[in-house]
Enzyme design. Structure first.
Site, PDB file in Angstrom:
ATOM      1  N   LYS A  76     -24.508 -48.561  21.340  1.00 31.15           N
ATOM      2  CA  LYS A  76     -24.213 -47.124  21.346  1.00 31.15           C
ATOM      3  C   LYS A  76     -24.673 -46.541  20.008  1.00 31.15           C
ATOM      4  O   LYS A  76     -23.955 -45.752  19.379  1.00 31.15           O
ATOM      5  CB  LYS A  76     -22.700 -46.933  21.592  1.00 31.15           C
ATOM      6  N   ASP A 119     -16.329 -57.846  32.431  1.00 30.03           N
ATOM      7  CA  ASP A 119     -15.436 -57.716  33.588  1.00 30.03           C
ATOM      8  C   ASP A 119     -16.175 -57.021  34.726  1.00 30.03           C
ATOM      9  O   ASP A 119     -16.008 -57.364  35.899  1.00 30.03           O
ATOM     10  CB  ASP A 119     -14.167 -56.921  33.228  1.00 30.03           C
ATOM     11  N   TYR A 167     -12.228 -55.360  17.359  1.00 29.79           N
ATOM     12  CA  TYR A 167     -11.231 -56.420  17.506  1.00 29.79           C
ATOM     13  C   TYR A 167     -10.754 -56.999  16.176  1.00 29.79           C
ATOM     14  O   TYR A 167     -10.052 -58.002  16.163  1.00 29.79           O
ATOM     15  CB  TYR A 167     -11.766 -57.527  18.430  1.00 29.79           C
ATOM     16  N   ASP A 223     -16.652 -57.074  26.226  1.00 31.22           N
ATOM     17  CA  ASP A 223     -15.422 -57.331  26.968  1.00 31.22           C
ATOM     18  C   ASP A 223     -15.439 -56.504  28.257  1.00 31.22           C
ATOM     19  O   ASP A 223     -15.154 -57.001  29.356  1.00 31.22           O
ATOM     20  CB  ASP A 223     -14.219 -56.951  26.088  1.00 31.22           C
ATOM     21  N   ASP A 279     -23.824 -47.142  28.144  1.00 28.40           N
ATOM     22  CA  ASP A 279     -23.349 -46.457  29.363  1.00 28.40           C
ATOM     23  C   ASP A 279     -24.404 -46.523  30.465  1.00 28.40           C
ATOM     24  O   ASP A 279     -24.089 -46.779  31.633  1.00 28.40           O
ATOM     25  CB  ASP A 279     -22.883 -45.016  29.092  1.00 28.40           C
TER      26      ASP A 279
HETATM   27 MG    MG Z   1     -11.314 -59.075  29.027  1.00 33.37          MG
END
Ligand code: MG
Ligand code: NAI
Length: 334
Positions: A171, A232, A125, A228, A204
């Protein structure tokens, strides 16, 4: 002395859910002075800037901020920057705390009580992308400093919870330098928190385990993009975006916001579910030290979610206003 709270509605359903959360805050009876400020796409269209400097000043003059949602256009608009990403960076709100807890609605799994702690300032980001002909490259930045401070937020949170368990989702098997630095740094500072059971998990596998057995997780700390996505997923486990609150924490101030966006498809219809905004306001009360009142607000929301009325996203026909009224009345009766 009254609390000073900055309110930023933003765009779309932000104009509906923030006033709803304000009504609930007013019904707590706590002395709160509200300071209104603006940010987002509508602000950009009107004033040519998505976060005016006076908004930053107002936020800094308050103890905490409640933010609705801001629209980002899908095309590149010269001079525009996303309001929430800008505020996270500008105010150094480095910890994005996203709880997912079972709610008494049909779409929610039972036995879930977990928190995703997402690093909020770096990773992919940093928005450093470039393109050479048909190849595109994005930089991911991981620093020891940012990994350490997000690690401490997560470890402290875990230490204060009954199960005292922290999973570091990463990861590092594929990205041993960047993800490896994050993992090693959090592992290292975990030595300062001997009561916390720390485990690492490849992201994962973490995603699959969250779907199969979400009840086994307590606190999960991870980098920006991974957090992020995982958050969700966890919102989807417990009733969806209409119910998911979050906090953006820094060392000097904090901004609370629903996980959802401005929902242009339902904006202006008066049917947005204000639960995520109300639960974000409850997280803000907890941050201010008003733990009992925060618990009462959450309890009032759960009671209304259990009995109804429900907004259309939960299969009902209630408006934002009738739902909010039910929460306010339930809260006053507690
Ligand atoms: Mg989001
Ligand atoms: P969204 O969260 O706005 O909406 C996704 C879906 O969930 C829509 O069908 C919407 O109607 C529904 N939904 C969301 N919140 C709801 C609520 N409280 N009650 C009932 N239904 C609700 O995400 P989307 O559509 O991807 O993005 C729309 C805009 O919001 C975009 O401009 C995006 O950039 C922005 N956005 C802003 C965020 C923020 O301010 N933190 C976060 C996510 C998106």
């Amino acid at each position: 002395m009254a609390y000073r709270i900055c309110l930023i509605e933003g765009d779309g359903i932000g104009h509906e859910v923030v006033p709803a959360a304000r009504k609930v805050l007013e019904a707590t009876g706590l002395p709160i002075e509200f300071v209104e400020a603006e940010a987002g796409w509508e602000t950009f269209e009107r004033r040519g800037v998505s976060v005016p400097e006076e908004t930053v000043e107002k936020i800094l003059s308050c103890q905490a901020t409640l933010f609705g949602a801001a629209t980002s256009p899908t095309r590149k608009v010269p001079g525009f920057f996303g309001a929430i990403r800008y505020l996270r960076r500008r105010l150094d709100l480095y910890a994005n705390v996203r709880p997912a807890k079972s709610r008494p609605v049909p779409g929610s799994r039972s036995g879930v009580d977990l928190i995703i702690v997402r690093e909020n300032t770096e990773g992919l980001y940093v928005e450093q992308e470039r393109r050479y002909l048909d190849v595109a490259i994005a930089d991911a930045v991981i620093s020891k400093k940012a990994s350490e401070r997000i690690g401490r937020v997560a470890l402290k949170l875990a230490e204060g919870r009954p199960r005292k368990t922290l999973h570091i989702a990463h990861k590092a098997n594929v990205l041993p330098i960047t993800q490896g630095l994050f993992l090693d740094t959090v592992r290292e500072i975990a030595k300062d928190y001997p009561l916390v059971n720390v485990q690492d998990i490849i992201v994962d596998n973490c995603a699959m385990q969250l779907v199969m057995r979400p009840e086994r997780f307590d606190v999960i700390v991870t980098t920006n993009l991974l957090g992020d996505i995982l958050s969700d997923l966890t919102a989807g486990l417990v009733g969806g975006l209409g119910l998911a609150p979050s906090a953006n924490l820094g060392d000097t101030t904090a901004l609370f916001e629903p996980v959802h966006g401005s929902a242009p498809d339902i904006a202006g219809k008066g049917i947005a579910n204000p639960t995520a905004a109300i639960l974000s306001a409850a997280m803000m009360l907890e941050y201010l030290g008003e733990k009992e009142t925060a618990k009462k607000v959450e309890k009032a929301v759960d009671l209304v979610l259990e009995k109804g009325p429900h907004t259309p996203d939960l299969g009902g026909t209630a408006t934002t206003e009738t739902f909010t009224k039910a929460v306010v009345e339930t809260l006053k009766a507690l």
